[in-house]
Design an enzyme around this catalytic site. Structure first.
Site, PDB file in Angstrom:
ATOM      1  CB  SER A  43      -0.958  -0.051   1.193  1.00 47.29           C
ATOM      2  OG  SER A  43      -2.035   0.824   1.005  1.00 47.29           O
ATOM      3  CG  ASP A 158      -4.554  -1.762   0.525  1.00 51.77           C
ATOM      4  OD1 ASP A 158      -3.602  -2.388   1.034  1.00 51.77           O
ATOM      5  OD2 ASP A 158      -4.750  -0.557   0.724  1.00 51.77           O
TER       6      ASP A 158
END
Length: 313
Positions: A43, A158
């Site tokens: 991320s 993610d």
């Protein structure tokens, strides 16, 4: 002063705006003249790790963080008409292109592994080839907020969903010693979106507290997007909104997974900046977050030196 003589790997974890602390960690590494041989990131950790692997200095990353066009960032998080995701991907891609352009993993100065999750199988996918922009875009794609990224046979979101602090990925890259930055060592019940609300209303009792768990779940399912103006005045601040609940679920799961990975992979130096008082979108507080990351890194290195009689690796 050369502190490390072995192959040093760096792990940068997920944490949204809190990830700006990574820049402070890079500043500390630079001051100690620690040469990083490989990087893994998830991320925001993938985004900053990619910049560093590309040869970008911490000063340049700090400049980007502090001078980013926040009108553009507002557009990035503006709602779209899509039923599968909430934000405008065009502006996100525009921002990422301004940082990475058309560069590929072959252009990197330091080997990099970017962690993402396949939304269909739930598998962790490690990206280390092809477009850097596409890899980072996949790794930061919070489900519902951003659309998935197609990569080979996967639909990626993610990486924090499967590996928030990918120490094991850094180990697999051949690192002898690992420095890991874990941004999930905070209380998930604090400072999610608006910390002032909790401080001002901590003594108030919510009507939901009278319900048992099953009743609370039924209440949320029945009215998941209930607007504040429809909530009684004395309880407006106490009832969590859809966004808070969604983020809370991600945060709790990621904290547990990060702890497990750290226990199993055991980084040699673990840096855990205290970002409890900062929210998911506190990007405007970059100066403070970078300083927190720097201080936390320095303290972690000093502790390691003390415990090893001034011998680092």
């Amino acid at each position: 002063m050369e502190l490390f003589k072995t192959r040093i790997g760096l792990t940068l974890g997920s944490g949204a705006a809190r990830g700006l602390t990574h820049i402070g960690v890079l500043k500390a590494l630079d001051e100690l003249d620690i040469k990083i041989e490989c990087i893994s990131g998830t991320s925001i950790g993938a985004l900053i790790g990619a910049g560093y692997a590309m040869g970008m200095s911490w000063q340049k990353m700090e400049e980007i963080a502090l001078k980013t066009d926040w009108k553009l960032m507002a557009k990035i998080f503006s709602p779209t008409l899509s039923l599968s995701y909430l934000t405008n991907n065009h502006y996100l891609n525009e921002f990422l292109y301004s940082v990475f352009g058309d560069k590929t993993f072959d252009d990197l100065k330091i080997p990099l592994s970017v962690v993402a999750a396949d939304i269909e199988s739930g598998k962790m996918v490690v990206i280390n080839s092809g477009s850097i922009l596409k890899a980072v875009r996949a790794s930061i794609s919070i489900p519902v907020i951003f659309s998935p990224v197609s990569y080979e046979s996967y639909h990626l979101v993610d990486g924090g969903l499967v590996n928030p602090t990918p120490v094991d990925v850094t180990r697999a890259m051949g690192a002898d010693k690992i420095i890991a930055v874990n941004l999930r060592a905070f209380n998930p019940h604090q400072a999610i979106f608006n910390k002032n609300e909790n401080n001002e209303n901590r003594d108030k009792k919510s009507p939901l507290e009278k319900l048992n768990l099953n009743e609370k779940i039924r209440q949320f399912i029945k009215n998941p997007l209930k607007r504040k103006e429809n909530i009684p005045a004395d309880s407006k601040q106490d009832l969590p909104g859809f966004g808070k609940i969604l983020y809370q679920m991600f945060a709790i799961v990621q904290i547990q997974m990060a702890d497990l990975t750290i226990q199993l992979a055991k980084p040699d130096i673990l840096i855990e900046p205290d970002t409890t008082q900062y929210t998911l979108f506190d990007f405007l507080k970059g100066n403070e977050l970078i300083e927190i990351g720097y201080r936390s890194a320095v303290e972690s290195f000093e502790k390691y030196l003390s415990e090893t009689n001034s011998k680092l690796f």
